[in-house]
Design a protein around this motif. Sequence first.
Motif, PDB file in Angstrom:
ATOM      1  N   ILE A 138       0.854  -1.186   0.000  1.00 53.59           N
ATOM      2  CA  ILE A 138       0.000   0.000   0.000  1.00 53.59           C
ATOM      3  C   ILE A 138       0.888   1.234   0.000  1.00 53.59           C
ATOM      4  N   ALA A 196      -3.325  -2.607   4.485  1.00 52.06           N
ATOM      5  CA  ALA A 196      -4.066  -1.392   4.151  1.00 52.06           C
ATOM      6  C   ALA A 196      -3.806  -0.320   5.191  1.00 52.06           C
ATOM      7  N   ASN A 242      -8.746  -3.680   1.727  1.00 51.49           N
ATOM      8  CA  ASN A 242      -8.693  -2.360   1.088  1.00 51.49           C
ATOM      9  C   ASN A 242      -9.565  -1.370   1.832  1.00 51.49           C
TER      10      ASN A 242
END
Length: 358
Positions: A138, A196, A242
Motif C-alpha cells: 500500500i 491497508a 482495502n
Amino acid sequence: MAPKSFLLACLLAFTLQFFFSPPVSSSASLLSTSKESSSMKDLIKLGEGCVSHPEDVSVVVRKGALYTATNDGWVKYFILHNETLVNWKHIDSQSLLGLTTTKEGDVVICDSKKGLFKVTEEGVKVLDPDVRFANDVIDASDGTLYFTVSSTKYTPADFYKDMAEGNPYGQLLKYDPKSNQTTVLQEGFYFANGVALSKDEDFVVVCESWKFRCRRYWLKGDRNGTLDTFAENLPGGPDNINLAPDGSFWIALIKMNQTGVKAIQNCREKWELLEAYPGLISLLLPMGSDAGARVVKVDGIDGKIIRDFNDPNATYLSFVTSAVEYNDNLFLASLQSNFIGVLPLHPLNTPKPLLATI
C-alpha cells in the motif's frame, strides 16, 4: 517414515477432529450463512476472457481507472466510464500478487519470487530485488510503501507448509522512496497477507490468514510502533484488505476450516501425513473453481463486521482474493477467474457493462 498403519490412525484421528469437533467460534466456518449475509447474484463479469487469474485490483480515482495484474505478466487497466480495457505493461513474471496505485498514477506490484516492482509509463523498475514472498503493498500519501512478506521460511510453492507448521514467519516492511531502503517494522505474523492504511494513515492493518484475524500496527500517536488486534474470529482466512471511502475496510476471505487448520498444526506426524495423503490440503484450503467466495466490510475503528457478501457454493464467483469499492460498486479479483467481478452495492437498475480492448 512412520509405519503406514500409524499414519492411517493419524488420518482417522485428524478426520474425526476435522469433521466432528465443534467450531472454535460461531463465525469460524466460511460456509455458515446468516441473516446479515447477502448473495452475489447481482455480480457482473467485467472483461470476461481478457484477464487471466487477477489476484488484486486498485483504483486511480482521478483517472476513473481500475488496475490489475494477471498471472501471465500483464498489468492492465479498465477505463470504467466506458469499460475499455487497456493492456498497459508486460512483466516477465507469472508470480504477480498484490498491487497499489500511487497518487502519480503509477503501480507498485509485489512479485512473490522477484521482489517489489514499480510500473510507470516509462517502464518497469525493480525497487527491492531482495525480498521474497512479498504479498501485498500500500502507498502512503508521502510515497512510503508498506508491504508484507508472507513467510521468511517457505517459498510461495510451499505456502501450505507454512500453514501446517503454524509458526509466525510473516513480516510487515516499509520502503522509503527517498533513501531506497527497506526496513522491517514488525515480525511474527502468521502468514502476513493483505495490508491497508487507515483513512488518517495513523495505522496499517495486516491480515493474518492462518489466524483468521487482522492486526493493527500503529504509525502515529502514543501507540506508535505497537501492535494490537484489529479484527478477529473472521469467517475465513483474510486475504487482501482495502480501505473503503467511508473509512471502513473490505476484506476478501479465503474458504478455510479453522478447526481443521488447528488440527493439522497440532498433529505431531503432520509432515508424514501430508506426504502420504496430500489431498488433505484441499480439505483445509480449497482453491479450485468450486471454492466458495466471501467478502466482508469491517468498521474502521473496532473491526466489527458491518456488511457481508457470501457465495458459499461458488455459483457466481469463486476464491475471491481482493475487493475494492468505487462509485457504489465493489470490484472483485479472483485467482480462479478470467474476469473482474463487479458487485453493485445498490443493485437496482444497474446496467451491464460492455467492453472494448485497446
